[in-house]
Design an enzyme around this catalytic site. Structure first.
Site, PDB file in Angstrom:
ATOM      1  N   GLU A 168       1.632   4.332  -5.405  1.00 16.60           N
ATOM      2  CA  GLU A 168       0.354   4.340  -6.105  1.00 16.60           C
ATOM      3  C   GLU A 168       0.112   5.622  -6.906  1.00 16.60           C
ATOM      4  OE1 GLU A 168      -2.745   3.255  -3.352  1.00 16.60           O
ATOM      5  OE2 GLU A 168      -1.911   1.277  -3.001  1.00 16.60           O
ATOM      6  N   GLU A 349       1.807  -4.226  -0.933  1.00 15.12           N
ATOM      7  CA  GLU A 349       0.628  -4.098  -0.070  1.00 15.12           C
ATOM      8  C   GLU A 349      -0.382  -5.156  -0.484  1.00 15.12           C
ATOM      9  OE1 GLU A 349      -1.409  -0.319   0.143  1.00 15.12           O
ATOM     10  OE2 GLU A 349       0.494   0.762   0.301  1.00 15.12           O
TER      11      GLU A 349
HETATM   12  O1  IFM Z   1      -4.577   2.594   3.116  1.00 16.25           O
HETATM   13  C1  IFM Z   1      -4.294   2.475   1.757  1.00 16.25           C
HETATM   14  C2  IFM Z   1      -2.845   2.791   1.492  1.00 16.25           C
HETATM   15  O2  IFM Z   1      -2.490   4.050   1.943  1.00 16.25           O
HETATM   16  C3  IFM Z   1      -2.559   2.719   0.018  1.00 16.25           C
HETATM   17  N1  IFM Z   1      -3.016   1.490  -0.543  1.00 16.25           N
HETATM   18  C4  IFM Z   1      -4.344   1.059  -0.234  1.00 16.25           C
HETATM   19  C5  IFM Z   1      -4.574   1.089   1.260  1.00 16.25           C
HETATM   20  C6  IFM Z   1      -6.005   0.606   1.588  1.00 16.25           C
HETATM   21  O3  IFM Z   1      -6.930   1.450   0.987  1.00 16.25           O
END
Ligand code: IFM
Length: 435
Positions: A168, A349
């Site tokens: 990210e 994710e």
């Molecule tokens: O917990 C985070 C993760 O570290 C990165 N992506 C989003 C998740 C939820 O906010």
């Protein structure tokens, strides 16, 4: 239970769970150096309730039972991150043998259980000593990160199924240097402009270092949002376009086409590192796959201050306030496939925060709907090869501390007892005995 079946995804589709080092490991006594999240969370006012990742889920000690949970859930893969300050406590130079030993145990533990290791090099825990030298604002970070990548490739590369450089980059750069909500907590356009470019230049440099040292199957993980206008007014449309450029196209365009969106380079102007154009070939090194983290959409309206302003939408929300919008995942996967790349895509994710409890029917529905959204994207031609649920465990949710729970397994932070939730059982029901 889910309404879909593993067979709907065809053979070879990878199901996994994801975590990140600072959010679960704890284990700070093995020579690990301090990270920017240790100091950021120790600074009053930055994190809900003054929580820190000092102990987190004690995955450093409890990893065998966590890997058992992954195996018993029927998952094929585990997406985890290396902690840079555990491996190289000062960020550059001396290597911490105890850190190498920990990841040796963890990776071998996955392989012994038939779980494929999907690694991430950087999930936000920058060694503090590197922040002292300017962190992501300093162009030298590309070299520091490249050396760290080479170490990981040399020590672990032959056992990793896939490696991502950065998790990210929007959060690493914009959220942390312009919005100021994450470590190091800056609110400065020059800091942001530099971090936005250097994080991708470091990514490309790390790809070269990983490849040169034998690692294979390389990618990056982008958090993308579906950017939509609040209404039909030209100002709203322009705001959504700028929101899309800042959140999505900077990273997609940079990494996959070697070009940043003009709206953003014009806005950042003199604050960008001079001569950044010369780095774009490195920024856009060919990748083997692209990871997409998806949670929600962004709705924008024109703002008098110039930058797009996000507004709340009408849809049902998760416990962290994010709208539940599965169609956005389909749209993004199809868009990336049509407009940017034909390399394999992974949903690295996806998941939701929910109030505490072992019975989480809303989360079961959330996963079911988003898995169907992946199938819809595949039907429209997107080459999606895997899906990782965020997250295996309730964990340290950054500025929200332990207040927001994303796990499919409940964690009692007093006792460290893990209890599978209904959502874990739903995955288990779909995946069991089919690996
Ligand atoms: O917990 C985070 C993760 O570290 C990165 N992506 C989003 C998740 C939820 O906010």
């Amino acid at each position: 239970m889910f309404s879909i079946d593993r067979k709907d995804f065809g053979p070879g589709f990878t199901f996994g769970v994801a975590t990140a080092a600072y959010q679960i490991e704890g284990g700070q006594g093995d020579g690990r150096g301090p990270s920017i999240w240790d100091s950021f969370s120790a600074t009053p006012g930055n994190v809900h309730n003054g929580d820190t990742g000092r102990n987190a889920c004690d995955h450093y000690e409890l990893w065998p039972q966590d890997l058992d949970l992954i195996r018993d859930g029927g998952f094929d893969g585990y997406r985890f991150s290396f902690a840079w300050p555990r491996l190289i406590p000062e960020g550059t130079g001396a290597v911490n043998q105890a850190g190498l030993d920990f990841y040796d145990r963890l990776i071998d533990g996955m392989l012994e259980r038939g779980i494929k290791p999907y690694a991430t090099l950087y999930h936000w825990d920058l060694p503090s000593t590197l922040q002292d030298r300017g962190g992501w604002m300093n162009r030298d970070i590309a070299g520091w990160f490249g050396d760290y990548a080479a170490l990981v490739a040399t020590k672990f590369g032959d056992r990793l199924e896939a490696t991502a450089t950065i998790n990210e980059p929007w959060c690493v750069a914009f959220l942390s240097h312009f919005i100021g909500a994450h470590a190091p907590g800056y609110r400065d356009i020059r800091a942001a402009a530099r971090a936005m470019h250097h994080v991708l230049y470091a990514h490309g440099t790390a790809v070269d270092a990983l490849r040169a040292n034998g690692a294979r199957n390389l990618g990056i993980v982008l958090n993308l949002e579906k950017s939509e206008p609040a209404g039909d007014a030209p100002g709203d449309l322009a705001a959504a376009n700028m929101g899309d450029a800042l959140a999505n196209r900077w990273y997609l365009g940079g990494v996959l086409k070697g070009k940043y969106p003009e709206e953003v380079t014009n806005w950042l102007g003199e604050h960008l590192p001079s001569g950044y154009e010369r780095d774009m070939e490195v920024v856009s090194r060919p990748l083997d796959w692209l990871g997409i983290n998806y949670y929600t959409r962004g709705i924008y309206k024109a703002s008098p201050a110039g930058l797009p302003q996000k507004v709340d939408g009408p849809l049902e929300r998760t416990d962290i306030g994010w709208e539940i919008y599965p169609k956005g995942l389909t749209d993004l996967l199809v868009r990336v496939s049509n407009e940017y790349t034909k390399i394999p895509l992974y949903v690295t994710e996806n998941g939701m925060a929910e109030v505490e409890g072992d019975d989480d029917p809303r989360r079961v529905t959330y996963y079911d709907d988003h898995l169907k959204a992946v199938l819809a994207a595949r039907e429209q031609g997107a080459d999606v090869r895997g899906y990782f649920a965020w997250s295996l465990l309730d964990n340290f949710e950054w500025a929200e501390g332990y207040n927001k729970r994303f796990g499919i397994v409940h964690v009692d932070y007093q006792t460290q007892v893990r209890t599978p939730k209904s959502s874990y059982r739903a995955f288990q029901g779909m995946l069991h005995n089919t690996r």
